[in-house]
Design an enzyme around this catalytic site. Structure first.
Site, PDB file in Angstrom:
ATOM      1  CD  GLU A  96      -2.649  -1.541   0.186  1.00 49.24           C
ATOM      2  OE1 GLU A  96      -2.814  -0.699  -0.698  1.00 49.24           O
ATOM      3  OE2 GLU A  96      -3.117  -2.695   0.110  1.00 49.24           O
ATOM      4  N   GLY A  97       1.952   1.240  -0.742  1.00 45.52           N
ATOM      5  CA  GLY A  97       2.864   2.373  -0.783  1.00 45.52           C
ATOM      6  C   GLY A  97       3.950   2.183   0.257  1.00 45.52           C
TER       7      GLY A  97
END
Lengths: 597, 597
Positions: A441-442
């Site tokens: 997620e990043g």
């Protein structure tokens, strides 16, 4: 065998006493969340996490997911039954819109429940967790037809969801993605391409899987401005909305990875699969970010959750394991040695994990409450202020709490000596599982850039300025307090360091953006320390008030006050080092040619 | 597939230019270590590490060691052949006494070689690594008969060695150990008990395994003053000194663990096994500490080694992976994206790992040189001063460099995003392998206590006072230097923080030892930062001198100067935070009752 007890008492203290959930009954859904109801829900979630999910955590790691030659994926023994029970009890739709069968309760409550689930079994929790993100994206951007078709099934947990972004050559830089979407005559699209690292991409736990897929419509502009979002179900819904024909999407392989073995991390092949556009063409990234922001908070919860369960086991071990004597003389003279909890270094380690966990939980619940305000409040100004805070904190919760959750798991493992390295004690699984939260997620470096490059300058710095105003008022009101004063002084020093760092960016990053990039990770850590410090003052203040009022939870409340002091003495000093590093700028960092690395 | 290139150039720079190995030709064995010889040996070691050991690293992890029903242990494919080649080439006895067939070369050189081996294949390197420790203990404390019987075989690598300390209920606190030794009529002993976590305890790589075992002679005093050290061979040597009858020692199980799968971590059962006393009865701990101190330096090398190989792979990936654009505009406009090395946050991460690695290598080689002086110098005062430094640095090298090596491996893994979590890229193995180095040979918390509780006060603080005198002179001589001045100013600040912390202990730890225990881990980190800072000034000074003299290694030398600056700007500020934490004392830490954890 690792233990887990869901922190119900601590969560209730935060929701009722610190955050005052009941002050928000003006928000839809909050009136139903009476203190009794909240306590009942948390108790039920705790029971399920402790009794059903936690016993499946080790088998999930050991057996993992298995892909058959036909592309089917079998989840570890017990996972499917647990999911069916969970879905049937309505947990997936706890905070979802009642229009689609949800219970409409506060997202704040769902966040609390998701911590328990993730502590007990992180890999398992990802199946319903990703579904919730997909629900949010569909609800916000899908057409009424799509919503009517998919949301009731997903809210009920009968169908699960996934997010498909990454391709072999592109992760962070989605502008490079190649998956193609070709319009069909009936308004649907044919999706073709390969996606990797798709969590819960294929499994045997639900009757259908709803993939949200980023792809480029034929002829779309290059880069991120030509990306669209599609819904691509594993089975195409028939006329009655039931799973019909198999769609041309399949799991090509499972990744062999460091941890979260109980979750199927899939290579997904789209071979002209049928999909439907979500929202507008070429605006898929915005729609995906609805899901991503929800997911980023969820990943922050995973960081906390692994830190919490690792802490609980380390504390239990430290009280049980006898080895050596206290530096100040034997504490258990009747035994061959003292329990290692007598040692200051052991206590220091445990308190450091705990000081992060308890303030991290407070920050998550406070931010989740702001998310509820941002989405449910009637007043525009309230919504905007809450949304500003939510945007500012999302990278901090994702980046800082997963860094710290992993560190906490490592430190808890360390308490066990050699036993911590051996699989049967379960500690090394917490470390391996916690590791992914810093990446997906990043990656956390991206969170720092999001904070410094996007969230800080957005709307001329409105969010950070509002935060500074809030801090100034908070500090001023409590500075002279005889009990809180020393804590507030530490917080004030941290806020001051953060202001200096912010001004340093304003003075130096415009002329050279590398000065922002060189300090982004330290800035994120600096914000993290300050907001957790703020949470500690709030918790200590509440504890002080309740003790004075004769609250029966005296031991817990006294512990809060001592842990607050520990945080300020032992963790807050890091803000000075962060500021020094940020102020060093990018010169030495950019001086070397690439070949020199 | 991970890469590895042994840092031969950097090692030669340290040995020849920074440390001046050739200035020590008065020490036995050093005259043979001419620059040409050193270069040839390092080149050969590099080739073996890169071409033979590194390709076996992944299979070692994947296949691991397998125990047969009969208690035999099979090492991973290729391990045995590699070991035979290594032993035949004389590597095991590189710095061992020529009287037993060793080459008598400096231990400093052996330490450099062991880094290459451990970077290439940490699990494999433990087999010869533990043998070297056993050689040291036998050489220092064994009778002439024992030495004549065992050392030639061990120095040749035909037999390997182990150390047997830990039991299920006792690790750190050896006073609790229960393994029994009963005297036999022939002067030998019968050893009975269970030892756990025995690295290289059983395997198929050598014709015999020599266990050094701590046990309590029947009737011995309780606690650590009743522990003796024994040599217990797997096969009893026959009259000719060849492996004869099987001894009553066997591997009862292999531990299933987080990493170093290629090394057999054994439960060892001693069922009346025949052993012989090493050194004096009841003084086994002192003899074992000879082995342990050697092993602790070796574990520090493992920390560095994993940080180094992880760095190399992350740097290569960062130059190769294209994703996004530089903050200051495209750097590779002809490509779809820039390589991620353009990003300040990526460079900051890489430089932080590198700044630790290169100074860590300098510290290890400098300390190894002091070990050579301590063991080989003719002058008593030289020996004592070197031994004081060695004693002071042993916990720092073990504790600080393994903490940082693990952190470096984690940060290097982070560079890969999701790929770092997937087994095929090899990064997650570095993390799992590096993790054990923080735990074994005395968990890092114990290293902090050793430093603060033993090494600091020993001989009225002689070692730390000598270090402070050296630092004062070093700083004074260079403070006004126009090039080195800024680096020296940072070092001086760090030394000042360390002095303040030391004085704080003197003022507060005597009246309450918990104040020492509460600050021990931070004190170790504080010393670590200061000594690495000292190494950076020395490296920068040498680089400056060589550049001025027209040395052709200009790129490398310029890189040293920039990395020195990076270290001072970005890592040295941590000393202030360490001092603040130490000065907070133990009050908050000891305030809670044990049940509150």
């Amino acid at each position: 065998m690792p233990i887990y007890r869901a922190p119900v008492e601590d969560t209730l203290f935060l929701l009722n006493d610190v955050l005052g959930l009941e002050r928000h009954t003006n928000l839809p859904g909050f009136a139903d969340a009476t203190p009794d109801m909240v306590e009942a829900i948390l108790g039920e979630a705790a029971r399920f996490a402790e009794e059903v999910l936690q016993p499946l955590n080790r088998v999930g790691d050991k057996v993992g997911c298995v892909r058959g030659a036909d592309g089917t994926v079998t989840t570890p023994p017990g996972f499917r039954d647990a999911y069916e029970t969970y879905a049937a009890a309505g947990w997936v739709g706890l905070s979802a819109d009642p229009a689609f069968g949800g219970q409409g309760l506060p997202y704040t409550l769902a966040a609390a429940v998701s911590e328990f689930v993730s502590s007990a079994n992180m890999a398992w929790g990802m199946y319903p967790g990703l579904t919730q993100g997909a629900i949010a994206a569909l609800a916000a951007h899908g057409s009424d037809d799509l919503k009517a078709l998919y949301l009731p099934k997903m809210v009920a947990g009968t169908w699960t969801g996934t997010m498909n972004l990454t391709e072999p050559h592109c992760g962070t830089d989605l502008g490079l993605l190649r998956t193609k979407a070709v319009p069909a005559e009936d308004g649907s699209f044919r999706i073709t391409g390969t996606k990797i690292f798709i969590s819960a991409g294929e499994h045997d736990m639900a009757e259908n899987i709803v993939h949200l897929v980023l792809a480029r419509i034929e002829g779309a502009p290059e880069g991120v401005k030509g990306i669209s979002l599609f819904v691509v179900p594993k089975f195409l819904p028939d006329a009655a909305g039931a799973p019909g024909a198999r769609n041309a999407v399949s799991c090509g392989a499972l990744e062999e990875k460091m941890g979260i073995h109980g979750n199927a991390t899939c290579v997904m092949n789209y071979d002209g699969a049928t999909g439907w556009l979500i929202g507008e063409a070429h605006k898929g990234l915005r729609a995906m970010f609805t899901m991503m922001n929800e997911a980023r908070l969820g990943v922050g919860v995973q960081g906390l959750a692994q830190g919490e369960v690792a802490y609980q086991n380390a504390a239990a071990y430290a009280k049980d394991r006898v080895q050596g004597r206290a530096l100040t003389g034997p504490k258990a003279p009747d035994k061959a040695a003292d329990p290692i909890i007598v040692h200051p270094d052991v206590r220091r380690t445990l308190l450091a994990i705990r000081a992060i966990n308890e303030a991290g939980r407070a920050l998550i619940l406070h931010t989740a409450l702001m998310s509820d305000v941002a989405h449910r409040a009637g007043d525009d100004k309230d919504r905007q202020a809450a949304d500003d805070f939510l945007g500012l904190m999302t990278p901090v919760i994702k980046g800082f709490l997963t860094d710290k959750g992993f560190q906490g798991a490592v430190e808890a493992q360390q308490m066990f000596g050699g036993h911590g390295y051996v699989a049967e004690w379960g500690m090394e699984q917490f470390v391996r599982d916690a590791r992914i939260a810093m990446i997906y997620e990043g990656a956390n470096g991206i969170q720092g850039l999001d904070l410094v490059g996007r969230k800080l300058p957005a709307n001329n710095g409105r969010a950070i300025q509002a935060f500074f105003r809030e801090m100034a008022g908070f500090v001023a009101e409590r500075k002279a307090d005889p009990v809180l004063g020393p804590l507030v002084a530490s917080l004030e020093k941290g806020v001051g360091d953060l202001q200096k760092a912010t001004m340093w960016f304003m003075a130096n990053a415009l002329k050279n953006p590398d000065n922002a990039g060189a300090g982004s990770t330290d800035y994120l850590a600096l914000v993290g320390h300050v907001v957790l410090g703020w949470m500690w003052v709030r918790m200590a203040e509440t504890a002080e008030r309740l003790v004075a009022a004769g609250d029966p939870r005296r031991d817990m409340l006294e512990r809060k006050k001592i842990t607050a002091r520990f945080f300020m003495e032992r963790l807050m000093p890091e803000t000075g080092a962060c500021l020094a590093r940020i102020s060093a700028g990018s010169e030495a960092i950019m001086a070397l040619p690439a070949e020199a690395f």
